[in-house]
Structures are given as structure tokens and as C-alpha cells.
Scaffold this motif. Sequence first.
Motif, PDB file in Angstrom:
ATOM      1  N   GLY A   1     -13.908 -58.452  65.400  1.00  0.00           N
ATOM      2  CA  GLY A   1     -12.859 -59.456  65.298  1.00  0.00           C
ATOM      3  C   GLY A   1     -13.404 -60.832  64.941  1.00  0.00           C
ATOM      4  N   ILE A   2     -12.646 -61.859  65.289  1.00  0.00           N
ATOM      5  CA  ILE A   2     -13.028 -63.236  64.966  1.00  0.00           C
ATOM      6  C   ILE A   2     -14.339 -63.597  65.653  1.00  0.00           C
ATOM      7  N   THR A   3     -14.457 -63.218  66.929  1.00  0.00           N
ATOM      8  CA  THR A   3     -15.674 -63.532  67.687  1.00  0.00           C
ATOM      9  C   THR A   3     -16.897 -62.917  67.025  1.00  0.00           C
ATOM     10  N   GLY A   4     -16.782 -61.661  66.593  1.00  0.00           N
ATOM     11  CA  GLY A   4     -17.914 -60.987  65.960  1.00  0.00           C
ATOM     12  C   GLY A   4     -18.334 -61.677  64.673  1.00  0.00           C
ATOM     13  N   LEU A   5     -17.362 -62.084  63.859  1.00  0.00           N
ATOM     14  CA  LEU A   5     -17.685 -62.774  62.614  1.00  0.00           C
ATOM     15  C   LEU A   5     -18.410 -64.090  62.886  1.00  0.00           C
ATOM     16  N   LEU A   6     -17.883 -64.879  63.821  1.00  0.00           N
ATOM     17  CA  LEU A   6     -18.498 -66.182  64.113  1.00  0.00           C
ATOM     18  C   LEU A   6     -19.907 -66.015  64.678  1.00  0.00           C
TER      19      LEU A   6
ATOM     20  N   ILE B   1      -9.659 -70.166  60.071  1.00  0.00           N
ATOM     21  CA  ILE B   1     -10.340 -70.168  61.372  1.00  0.00           C
ATOM     22  C   ILE B   1      -9.881 -71.361  62.198  1.00  0.00           C
ATOM     23  N   GLY B   2      -9.738 -72.509  61.556  1.00  0.00           N
ATOM     24  CA  GLY B   2      -9.242 -73.688  62.268  1.00  0.00           C
ATOM     25  C   GLY B   2      -7.834 -73.464  62.797  1.00  0.00           C
ATOM     26  N   TYR B   3      -6.992 -72.817  62.002  1.00  0.00           N
ATOM     27  CA  TYR B   3      -5.612 -72.517  62.420  1.00  0.00           C
ATOM     28  C   TYR B   3      -5.612 -71.536  63.586  1.00  0.00           C
ATOM     29  N   LEU B   4      -6.554 -70.589  63.577  1.00  0.00           N
ATOM     30  CA  LEU B   4      -6.619 -69.567  64.624  1.00  0.00           C
ATOM     31  C   LEU B   4      -7.239 -70.074  65.919  1.00  0.00           C
ATOM     32  N   THR B   5      -7.904 -71.238  65.882  1.00  0.00           N
ATOM     33  CA  THR B   5      -8.585 -71.746  67.075  1.00  0.00           C
ATOM     34  C   THR B   5      -8.148 -73.177  67.376  1.00  0.00           C
ATOM     35  N   PRO B   6      -6.873 -73.400  67.650  1.00  0.00           N
ATOM     36  CA  PRO B   6      -6.399 -74.771  67.868  1.00  0.00           C
ATOM     37  C   PRO B   6      -7.035 -75.443  69.065  1.00  0.00           C
ATOM     38  N   GLY B   7      -7.599 -74.696  69.991  1.00  0.00           N
ATOM     39  CA  GLY B   7      -8.276 -75.304  71.129  1.00  0.00           C
ATOM     40  C   GLY B   7      -9.772 -75.236  71.015  1.00  0.00           C
ATOM     41  N   GLY B   8     -10.271 -74.817  69.865  1.00  0.00           N
ATOM     42  CA  GLY B   8     -11.710 -74.718  69.696  1.00  0.00           C
ATOM     43  C   GLY B   8     -12.276 -73.395  70.165  1.00  0.00           C
ATOM     44  N   THR B   9     -11.427 -72.467  70.623  1.00  0.00           N
ATOM     45  CA  THR B   9     -11.901 -71.163  71.064  1.00  0.00           C
ATOM     46  C   THR B   9     -11.039 -70.057  70.459  1.00  0.00           C
ATOM     47  N   VAL B  10     -11.564 -68.843  70.504  1.00  0.00           N
ATOM     48  CA  VAL B  10     -10.875 -67.697  69.905  1.00  0.00           C
ATOM     49  C   VAL B  10      -9.655 -67.322  70.748  1.00  0.00           C
ATOM     50  N   PRO B  11      -8.501 -67.093  70.112  1.00  0.00           N
ATOM     51  CA  PRO B  11      -7.296 -66.751  70.880  1.00  0.00           C
ATOM     52  C   PRO B  11      -7.371 -65.344  71.450  1.00  0.00           C
ATOM     53  N   ALA B  12      -6.719 -65.133  72.572  1.00  0.00           N
ATOM     54  CA  ALA B  12      -6.682 -63.795  73.167  1.00  0.00           C
ATOM     55  C   ALA B  12      -5.736 -62.888  72.404  1.00  0.00           C
ATOM     56  N   VAL B  13      -4.656 -63.449  71.911  1.00  0.00           N
ATOM     57  CA  VAL B  13      -3.656 -62.679  71.175  1.00  0.00           C
ATOM     58  C   VAL B  13      -3.336 -63.427  69.881  1.00  0.00           C
ATOM     59  N   LEU B  14      -3.297 -62.708  68.780  1.00  0.00           N
ATOM     60  CA  LEU B  14      -3.005 -63.348  67.500  1.00  0.00           C
ATOM     61  C   LEU B  14      -1.565 -63.851  67.456  1.00  0.00           C
ATOM     62  N   PRO B  15      -1.339 -65.058  66.915  1.00  0.00           N
ATOM     63  CA  PRO B  15       0.034 -65.521  66.715  1.00  0.00           C
ATOM     64  C   PRO B  15       0.795 -64.530  65.837  1.00  0.00           C
ATOM     65  N   ALA B  16       2.105 -64.468  66.018  1.00  0.00           N
ATOM     66  CA  ALA B  16       2.912 -63.486  65.300  1.00  0.00           C
ATOM     67  C   ALA B  16       2.752 -63.619  63.783  1.00  0.00           C
ATOM     68  N   GLU B  17       2.700 -64.862  63.281  1.00  0.00           N
ATOM     69  CA  GLU B  17       2.579 -65.074  61.843  1.00  0.00           C
ATOM     70  C   GLU B  17       1.274 -64.501  61.309  1.00  0.00           C
ATOM     71  N   ILE B  18       0.176 -64.728  62.048  1.00  0.00           N
ATOM     72  CA  ILE B  18      -1.135 -64.216  61.646  1.00  0.00           C
ATOM     73  C   ILE B  18      -1.157 -62.696  61.720  1.00  0.00           C
TER      74      ILE B  18
END
Length: 362
Positions: A38-43, A112-129
Motif C-alpha cells: 500500500g501507500i506505506t510500503g511505497l513510501l 500523496i499529499g491529498y491522501l495524507t492531510p495530517g502528514g500520515t497514511v490514512p487508515a481508510v481510503l476516502p470514498a473518492e480515492i
Amino acid sequence: MLENLIREIGTRFGVGGDQARSIAQMLLAYVTNPATGGITGLLQRLRSDGLDGMVQSWLGNTSNPEVPSNSQVESIFGSGTGGGMLSAIVSRLDLSREKVVSVVGALLPRLIGYLTPGGTVPAVLPAEIATLAEGGRGLLGPALLGTAAASTVPPVATTAPVAAASSSGGLAKWLPWIIGALIILFGINYCAKKKTDAPAPAEVPAASAPAPAPAAPASEPAPMPAPVASEAAVPAPSSATDTAPAGAAVLDSMAQDMPLLRVFFDTGKTEVASEFGAKSKAFVDYLKANADVKAVISGFNDPTGDPAKNAELSKQRAEAVQSALVAAGVPADRTVLEKPAETTDTGATNAASRRVDVMIRK
């Protein structure tokens, strides 16, 4: 907002709106693919390649993140025989590789910036994503699966088997998976033999010298069934160097015109910080004013200690935050406990990982 971003980047590189959207879909499908971490693995892979500064500029930053070069995009998504994701996009959309590389390079840091609005990886993807990524999986098809297979095989086993798979097909295609599975089984068997009877502590903080007996022991698991929070990305920090509080604290913020809460905890503890009542006021008021939304709560832990105890600790923290919201006047049926896809080591530091995220969901 996201659709506007995709359209703007497509226009910049002379790519039509539908094609730009398809590129974004396939890129999101690749980036969020659980088979590759996932996102964490890529980063983590990018940081391992020496791109930590660039990655840090992406987190929570949708305005001016550092853009990767074309050669870096090729290295991440398409270097080597077969071309990986980039070749799949070129083939699917009948665009030049150079144009695809440019669009992917511009999209990646902004997404990635849109997916991490708090500077960390989200637990659940937003519906749009999630919707865009689902469409991308259909477009990528076997190309995404092939990338996932190569990424999950240990490095010592990848080179020869993957080359054989690309040239001969058939059984050779499965060799990386078979070798990876055998290595995993051997490791599990070896660890089982070495495991001692003494249970491992939860979230053991690193220490340079032994702590005196009266101090709170690092190995003490958090038994208190404190209520805790849920998944919700926090607002972007003022700069990429901002860090999480060292201990128990609450951060409140806004993202996309909705309030967000991030509740941090001491090591091995589930007690919610005393400032929760004041910090959560805007969040509670928003819930009261909007009857069609709920508070979604997700708990996290740092990577130290025993995984099973840490999983329970994350749950207890989420329950503790849930109780705190109810105490603040939020009806229990307006709160939802949601276990995140990744509960461990989702922050830049251990302190940032010991938290509960609370977000608004319709």
C-alpha cells in the motif's frame, strides 16, 4: 477538488480529461495495492532509495511538493524489461511513454499529499480515492498483479526467477511466489522454535540506560479499557518538519471544511489527554449541527513490543476516545469504531504512531 487537480495536470501536459483521469486511476490502484504494501510500503521503499527528503515534502502538502524527475519516475514505476505500470498505461491509452512519465511524475506527489492531510497514511481510503483506485485496478489488470508478485518476493530470490518468468512463462511465472512462500514458512518455523514462554511487552520504548524501578515500566501493557478514537486524517502541518507531541495530547484541525481530531497517547497507555474536552468542541458542535454524519474512530500503535498486545492496545485507545466523545455529548450511535488496514508504524515517529484518528463521514 481531486478531479480539478487531475484535469489541470492533464491540460498542462496536453492529455485529454478522460486520459488524465485514467492515468490517475491506474496510479492510485498501484499506490494503494495491498500486495505491495500500500501507500506505506511505497513510501518506505522510496525512503530506502535515499528519497526521504522528497517523500517528506509530499506528506500533507498539495500545493508545492517536490516533483520527481523522469528518471526517478522510471525507477519507481517502470524501469527494466516489461516496463511495469508505465508500460501498462502507455499500452492502454496509446500515449507516448515520455508523456505518461511526465503526467505520473506531476500526479504522484499531489495525490500523496491529498491522501495524507495530517502528514500520515490514512487508515481508510476516502470514498473518492477508493472509487478511482477500483477503476484503475480494472484498467491495469494483470500488469498490477505482476508488479505485486515481484515486489513481495525477497530480494535474494527475485533476479533469476523473475527473468525466467518473463522468458519462459508457465511454471517459471510462479517460481518467485513459491520461493517466497518457502522462505516465509521456514522463517515462521524457525521463530516458533526460538520463541520463549515469557510474553513480550506492548510498545516498549527504546532507552539508552536501564530505567529505575519506580518509573513506569516500558514493558507494561496498557490494561485500561480506555475509550479510543478512529481513523481520520488531520490537517496538514504548517511545515514538513512538524512533529507529533511526545506524549498524551490532542490536535484539532480542519480539512476540506470538516473538523478532524488526532489524539496521541503515552507509551503503553490508553488514557485520553485532559485537554480533549476543549479540543473536541468544534468537532462535537459539527456533529450536532449535521445529523447525517458520524464520527469514525480508528486506533494505532507504534511498532515496538508484542503485535497481539499492540493490536488490543489500539482497540482500547479507540474505545477510550469513543467514550470521551459520548461524554462530550455525542450519541453513541453517531460514533463508529473502524479498524484501520494498517495499525502499526503509520507515523513518521513512534510518538506519531501512538494515536487515534477521528474523522467525519457521511
